[in-house]
Scaffold this motif. Structure first.
Motif, PDB file in Angstrom:
ATOM      1  N   UNK A  33       0.874  -1.166   0.000  1.00 25.30           N
ATOM      2  CA  UNK A  33       0.000   0.000   0.000  1.00 25.30           C
ATOM      3  C   UNK A  33       0.917   1.222   0.000  1.00 25.30           C
ATOM      4  N   UNK A  34       0.658   2.140  -0.917  1.00 25.85           N
ATOM      5  CA  UNK A  34       1.472   3.352  -0.992  1.00 25.85           C
ATOM      6  C   UNK A  34       0.646   4.526  -0.482  1.00 25.85           C
ATOM      7  N   UNK A  35       1.207   5.232   0.491  1.00 22.99           N
ATOM      8  CA  UNK A  35       0.564   6.421   1.027  1.00 22.99           C
ATOM      9  C   UNK A  35       1.065   7.646   0.290  1.00 22.99           C
ATOM     10  N   UNK A  56      -3.419  13.396  -9.241  1.00 21.30           N
ATOM     11  CA  UNK A  56      -2.508  12.956 -10.304  1.00 21.30           C
ATOM     12  C   UNK A  56      -1.366  12.116  -9.745  1.00 21.30           C
ATOM     13  N   UNK A  57      -0.822  12.501  -8.587  1.00 25.60           N
ATOM     14  CA  UNK A  57       0.252  11.710  -7.968  1.00 25.60           C
ATOM     15  C   UNK A  57      -0.266  10.326  -7.605  1.00 25.60           C
ATOM     16  N   UNK A  58      -1.497  10.258  -7.095  1.00 28.84           N
ATOM     17  CA  UNK A  58      -2.089   8.957  -6.754  1.00 28.84           C
ATOM     18  C   UNK A  58      -2.299   8.105  -8.003  1.00 28.84           C
ATOM     19  N   UNK A  59      -2.718   8.710  -9.082  1.00 28.38           N
ATOM     20  CA  UNK A  59      -2.948   7.973 -10.328  1.00 28.38           C
ATOM     21  C   UNK A  59      -1.643   7.408 -10.886  1.00 28.38           C
ATOM     22  N   UNK A  60      -0.575   8.178 -10.813  1.00 24.00           N
ATOM     23  CA  UNK A  60       0.736   7.697 -11.266  1.00 24.00           C
ATOM     24  C   UNK A  60       1.141   6.473 -10.460  1.00 24.00           C
ATOM     25  N   UNK A  61       1.098   6.576  -9.131  1.00 25.74           N
ATOM     26  CA  UNK A  61       1.519   5.483  -8.256  1.00 25.74           C
ATOM     27  C   UNK A  61       0.601   4.277  -8.411  1.00 25.74           C
ATOM     28  N   UNK A  71      -3.261   5.012  -0.809  1.00 25.44           N
ATOM     29  CA  UNK A  71      -4.002   5.658   0.274  1.00 25.44           C
ATOM     30  C   UNK A  71      -3.611   7.129   0.320  1.00 25.44           C
ATOM     31  N   UNK A  72      -4.597   8.010   0.341  1.00 23.62           N
ATOM     32  CA  UNK A  72      -4.318   9.448   0.490  1.00 23.62           C
ATOM     33  C   UNK A  72      -4.052   9.733   1.960  1.00 23.62           C
ATOM     34  N   UNK A  73      -2.858  10.236   2.255  1.00 25.61           N
ATOM     35  CA  UNK A  73      -2.513  10.591   3.635  1.00 25.61           C
ATOM     36  C   UNK A  73      -2.997  12.001   3.921  1.00 25.61           C
ATOM     37  N   UNK A  74      -3.961  12.105   4.804  1.00 21.59           N
ATOM     38  CA  UNK A  74      -4.563  13.409   5.108  1.00 21.59           C
ATOM     39  C   UNK A  74      -4.416  13.790   6.583  1.00 21.59           C
ATOM     40  N   UNK A  75      -3.650  12.995   7.326  1.00 22.29           N
ATOM     41  CA  UNK A  75      -3.387  13.299   8.739  1.00 22.29           C
ATOM     42  C   UNK A  75      -1.877  13.426   8.935  1.00 22.29           C
ATOM     43  N   UNK A  76      -1.446  14.262   9.884  1.00 26.91           N
ATOM     44  CA  UNK A  76      -0.011  14.504  10.026  1.00 26.91           C
ATOM     45  C   UNK A  76       0.786  13.351  10.652  1.00 26.91           C
ATOM     46  N   UNK A  84      -5.871   3.398  10.291  1.00 32.94           N
ATOM     47  CA  UNK A  84      -6.793   3.237   9.166  1.00 32.94           C
ATOM     48  C   UNK A  84      -6.398   2.071   8.255  1.00 32.94           C
ATOM     49  N   UNK A  85      -5.102   1.957   7.952  1.00 34.29           N
ATOM     50  CA  UNK A  85      -4.626   1.024   6.930  1.00 34.29           C
ATOM     51  C   UNK A  85      -4.211  -0.329   7.510  1.00 34.29           C
ATOM     52  N   UNK A  86      -3.648  -0.352   8.711  1.00 41.72           N
ATOM     53  CA  UNK A  86      -3.189  -1.566   9.410  1.00 41.72           C
ATOM     54  C   UNK A  86      -2.129  -2.336   8.619  1.00 41.72           C
ATOM     55  N   UNK A  87      -0.950  -1.761   8.508  1.00 41.29           N
ATOM     56  CA  UNK A  87       0.167  -2.398   7.835  1.00 41.29           C
ATOM     57  C   UNK A  87       1.126  -2.998   8.862  1.00 41.29           C
ATOM     58  N   UNK A  88       2.002  -3.896   8.379  1.00 44.22           N
ATOM     59  CA  UNK A  88       2.941  -4.605   9.243  1.00 44.22           C
ATOM     60  C   UNK A  88       4.348  -4.025   9.207  1.00 44.22           C
ATOM     61  N   UNK A  89       4.686  -3.402   8.100  1.00 47.49           N
ATOM     62  CA  UNK A  89       6.015  -2.807   7.938  1.00 47.49           C
ATOM     63  C   UNK A  89       5.865  -1.493   7.183  1.00 47.49           C
ATOM     64  N   UNK A  90       6.626  -0.485   7.635  1.00 43.41           N
ATOM     65  CA  UNK A  90       6.618   0.821   6.992  1.00 43.41           C
ATOM     66  C   UNK A  90       7.977   1.003   6.315  1.00 43.41           C
ATOM     67  N   UNK A  91       7.957   1.410   5.054  1.00 37.73           N
ATOM     68  CA  UNK A  91       9.178   1.593   4.282  1.00 37.73           C
ATOM     69  C   UNK A  91       9.468   3.074   4.086  1.00 37.73           C
ATOM     70  N   UNK A  92      10.740   3.446   4.268  1.00 33.88           N
ATOM     71  CA  UNK A  92      11.180   4.831   4.032  1.00 33.88           C
ATOM     72  C   UNK A  92      12.564   4.791   3.393  1.00 33.88           C
TER      73      UNK A  92
END
Length: 152
Positions: A33-35, A56-61, A71-76, A84-92
């Motif tokens: 899932x890409x935020x 447009x950025x969401x459509x590209x991804x 997923x549109x990230x709308x919270x800081x 909201x999403x419930x993921x197991x690993x976060x990539x940066x």
């Protein structure tokens, strides 16, 4: 057990560095899932709006074959996104490793059992570098010059 990965970012002026992080992320989870950070959150966090609007950025991804959902990230706070999403690993990108923001991510997510995994940051290409290049081009070229050249 399906491992859900989450790769947040602005993904403005999409470039090879973004592609590399997302490809690596997809190799380390079953479902990616890409935020995509909203225009408002980017303005709040970086003090500037993106060049490319959120939709447009969401459509590209969304159209990358190895991305399962966007997923549109709308919270800081990323931890609120996790609720909201419930993921197991976060990539940066590893430009976050060892920074105050990266350490906060690691602390917040360790508390809920989420691993933070870093991938190599593509130093030679970044949205910041692309913004500077566009600004330099814009400063040298009067607005509309390209349109006049095309119509001649």
């Amino acid at each position: 057990m399906t491992v859900v990965g989450y790769a947040p970012g602005a993904y403005d002026l999409f470039h090879i560095g973004h592609l590399n992080v997302l490809k690596h992320a997809a190799e380390h989870c079953d479902r990616l899932v890409v935020g995509v950070v909203s225009d408002e959150m980017l303005l709040q966090a970086k003090g500037r709006l993106p060049v490319v609007p959120l939709a447009e950025r969401m459509e590209i991804v969304r159209n990358l074959r190895f991305v399962d959902d966007v997923h549109a990230e709308v919270v800081p706070e990323k931890i609120d996104t996790w609720r909201e999403v419930r993921f197991d690993v976060l990539f940066k990108g590893d430009d976050w490793r060892g920074t105050a923001k990266g350490q906060k991510l690691e602390r917040d997510f360790a508390a809920v059992g989420v691993q933070v995994q870093y991938f190599p940051y593509t130093v030679h290409t970044s949205s910041t570098i692309l913004r500077r290049a566009l600004a330099a081009i814009d400063a040298q070229e009067p607005v509309g010059r390209g349109a006049r050249a095309l119509s001649s």
